[in-house]
Design a protein around this motif. Structure first.
Motif, PDB file in Angstrom:
ATOM      1  N   THR A  79      41.987  21.137  48.382  1.00  0.00           N
ATOM      2  CA  THR A  79      40.949  21.237  47.510  1.00  0.00           C
ATOM      3  C   THR A  79      41.197  22.121  46.270  1.00  0.00           C
ATOM      4  N   TRP A  80      41.820  23.409  46.509  1.00  0.00           N
ATOM      5  CA  TRP A  80      42.138  24.070  45.496  1.00  0.00           C
ATOM      6  C   TRP A  80      43.175  23.518  44.363  1.00  0.00           C
ATOM      7  N   LYS A  81      44.062  22.525  44.907  1.00  0.00           N
ATOM      8  CA  LYS A  81      44.775  22.017  43.882  1.00  0.00           C
ATOM      9  C   LYS A  81      44.250  20.614  43.244  1.00  0.00           C
ATOM     10  N   LEU A  82      43.016  20.076  43.840  1.00  0.00           N
ATOM     11  CA  LEU A  82      42.206  19.022  43.464  1.00  0.00           C
ATOM     12  C   LEU A  82      41.217  19.952  42.191  1.00  0.00           C
ATOM     13  N   ARG A  83      40.747  20.992  42.464  1.00  0.00           N
ATOM     14  CA  ARG A  83      40.036  21.553  41.419  1.00  0.00           C
ATOM     15  C   ARG A  83      40.716  22.101  40.116  1.00  0.00           C
ATOM     16  N   LEU A  84      41.999  22.385  40.454  1.00  0.00           N
ATOM     17  CA  LEU A  84      43.232  22.717  39.659  1.00  0.00           C
ATOM     18  C   LEU A  84      43.247  21.681  38.484  1.00  0.00           C
ATOM     19  N   GLY A  85      43.299  20.611  39.326  1.00  0.00           N
ATOM     20  CA  GLY A  85      43.658  19.527  38.210  1.00  0.00           C
ATOM     21  C   GLY A  85      42.390  19.106  37.428  1.00  0.00           C
ATOM     22  N   VAL A 113      35.134  27.259  39.653  1.00  0.00           N
ATOM     23  CA  VAL A 113      35.484  28.365  38.561  1.00  0.00           C
ATOM     24  C   VAL A 113      35.114  29.765  38.889  1.00  0.00           C
ATOM     25  N   CYS A 114      33.648  29.739  39.013  1.00  0.00           N
ATOM     26  CA  CYS A 114      32.970  30.855  39.572  1.00  0.00           C
ATOM     27  C   CYS A 114      33.351  31.819  40.672  1.00  0.00           C
ATOM     28  N   THR A 115      33.971  30.881  41.470  1.00  0.00           N
ATOM     29  CA  THR A 115      34.537  31.520  42.744  1.00  0.00           C
ATOM     30  C   THR A 115      35.919  32.025  42.703  1.00  0.00           C
ATOM     31  N   GLN A 116      36.710  31.530  41.503  1.00  0.00           N
ATOM     32  CA  GLN A 116      37.974  32.061  41.313  1.00  0.00           C
ATOM     33  C   GLN A 116      37.577  33.434  40.572  1.00  0.00           C
ATOM     34  N   ARG A 117      36.791  33.378  39.685  1.00  0.00           N
ATOM     35  CA  ARG A 117      36.478  34.676  38.937  1.00  0.00           C
ATOM     36  C   ARG A 117      36.042  35.816  40.129  1.00  0.00           C
ATOM     37  N   SER A 118      35.380  35.410  41.046  1.00  0.00           N
ATOM     38  CA  SER A 118      34.842  36.532  41.983  1.00  0.00           C
ATOM     39  C   SER A 118      35.930  36.675  42.836  1.00  0.00           C
ATOM     40  N   ALA A 119      36.791  35.867  43.280  1.00  0.00           N
ATOM     41  CA  ALA A 119      37.935  36.271  44.110  1.00  0.00           C
ATOM     42  C   ALA A 119      38.981  36.959  43.263  1.00  0.00           C
ATOM     43  N   TYR A 120      39.206  37.013  42.068  1.00  0.00           N
ATOM     44  CA  TYR A 120      40.082  37.700  41.070  1.00  0.00           C
ATOM     45  C   TYR A 120      39.579  39.046  40.891  1.00  0.00           C
ATOM     46  N   LYS A 121      38.358  39.157  41.045  1.00  0.00           N
ATOM     47  CA  LYS A 121      37.730  40.667  41.093  1.00  0.00           C
ATOM     48  C   LYS A 121      37.887  41.170  42.250  1.00  0.00           C
ATOM     49  N   ARG A 122      37.815  40.503  43.489  1.00  0.00           N
ATOM     50  CA  ARG A 122      38.044  41.242  44.669  1.00  0.00           C
ATOM     51  C   ARG A 122      39.511  41.482  44.618  1.00  0.00           C
ATOM     52  N   MET A 123      40.359  40.776  44.140  1.00  0.00           N
ATOM     53  CA  MET A 123      41.787  41.076  44.281  1.00  0.00           C
ATOM     54  C   MET A 123      41.960  42.489  43.460  1.00  0.00           C
ATOM     55  N   SER A 129      41.136  38.850  49.426  1.00  0.00           N
ATOM     56  CA  SER A 129      40.712  37.605  48.323  1.00  0.00           C
ATOM     57  C   SER A 129      41.493  36.333  48.810  1.00  0.00           C
ATOM     58  N   THR A 130      40.924  35.158  48.475  1.00  0.00           N
ATOM     59  CA  THR A 130      41.673  33.966  48.709  1.00  0.00           C
ATOM     60  C   THR A 130      42.776  33.671  47.538  1.00  0.00           C
ATOM     61  N   LEU A 131      42.607  34.377  46.477  1.00  0.00           N
ATOM     62  CA  LEU A 131      43.415  34.162  45.061  1.00  0.00           C
ATOM     63  C   LEU A 131      44.660  34.910  45.326  1.00  0.00           C
ATOM     64  N   THR A 132      45.816  34.163  45.246  1.00  0.00           N
ATOM     65  CA  THR A 132      47.161  34.443  45.186  1.00  0.00           C
ATOM     66  C   THR A 132      47.781  35.009  43.952  1.00  0.00           C
ATOM     67  N   ASP A 134      50.305  33.559  43.038  1.00  0.00           N
ATOM     68  CA  ASP A 134      50.691  32.039  42.533  1.00  0.00           C
ATOM     69  C   ASP A 134      49.392  31.361  41.824  1.00  0.00           C
ATOM     70  N   ARG A 135      48.315  31.494  42.465  1.00  0.00           N
ATOM     71  CA  ARG A 135      47.322  30.659  41.980  1.00  0.00           C
ATOM     72  C   ARG A 135      46.590  31.317  40.690  1.00  0.00           C
ATOM     73  N   VAL A 136      46.789  32.587  40.514  1.00  0.00           N
ATOM     74  CA  VAL A 136      46.293  33.332  39.152  1.00  0.00           C
ATOM     75  C   VAL A 136      47.355  32.771  38.150  1.00  0.00           C
ATOM     76  N   THR A 137      49.010  32.658  38.365  1.00  0.00           N
ATOM     77  CA  THR A 137      49.711  32.092  37.657  1.00  0.00           C
ATOM     78  C   THR A 137      49.420  30.577  37.037  1.00  0.00           C
ATOM     79  N   ALA A 138      49.007  29.747  38.234  1.00  0.00           N
ATOM     80  CA  ALA A 138      48.834  28.446  37.871  1.00  0.00           C
ATOM     81  C   ALA A 138      47.383  28.240  36.945  1.00  0.00           C
TER      82      ALA A 138
END
Length: 153
Positions: A79-85, A113-123, A129-132, A134-138
């Motif tokens: 799902t993450w890769k799908l949303r990134l695309g 996108v909102c979830t990625q920002r929240s995950a980034y803040k948690r990180m 956080s679910t954000l790694t 590698d995902r931040v870089t991508a």
């Protein structure tokens, strides 16, 4: 070779689900078969435990049996890769990655996108956080900016 009768039964049910829906991503609360949805969730958890070197009910034979019918590990990364695309396509069209949370053309992308920002803040706060990295870089490679707007971090 796959173990318990219940495991074999659920594998058969998953195979039937795959035939009908063309994928193995059974919703956890699948209304037609709640046990199958829970079982699929359990298999993914067991796989994560196995990959983390922890005790797991999942055996190599079971992994093979699941993969032979098209099971994907873990579902979240697909799902993450799908949303990134989808975000990449959004960027091509709109020249930015600031997808509105309630984006009418793709509500899931806006929420993601909102979830990625929240995950980034948690990180950044040192929390789980679910954000790694590698995902931040991508995300940053396609022009994603942290944080967005007037949000105070």
């Amino acid at each position: 070779p796959h173990g318990s009768v219940t495991w074999k039964l659920r594998l058969g049910e998953l195979h039937e689900f795959r035939k009908k829906y063309k994928h193995c991503n059974v919703p956890q609360h699948f209304i037609d078969n709640r046990q199958l949805g829970k079982w699929v969730c359990t298999q993914r958890s067991a796989y994560k435990r196995m990959m983390d070197g922890k005790t797991s009910t999942l055996t190599p034979d079971r992994v093979t049996a699941l993969e032979e019918i098209g099971f994907v590990w873990p579902h979240g990364s697909v799902t993450w890769k799908l949303r990134l695309g989808e975000l990449h396509e959004f960027r091509k069209k709109y020249k930015h990655c600031n997808v509105p949370q309630h984006f009418i053309d793709n509500r899931q992308l806006g929420k993601w996108v909102c979830t990625q920002r929240s995950a980034y803040k948690r990180m950044m706060d040192g929390k789980t956080s679910t954000l790694t990295p590698d995902r931040v870089t991508a995300l940053e490679e396609i022009g994603f900016v942290w944080p967005h707007g007037s949000v105070t971090w």
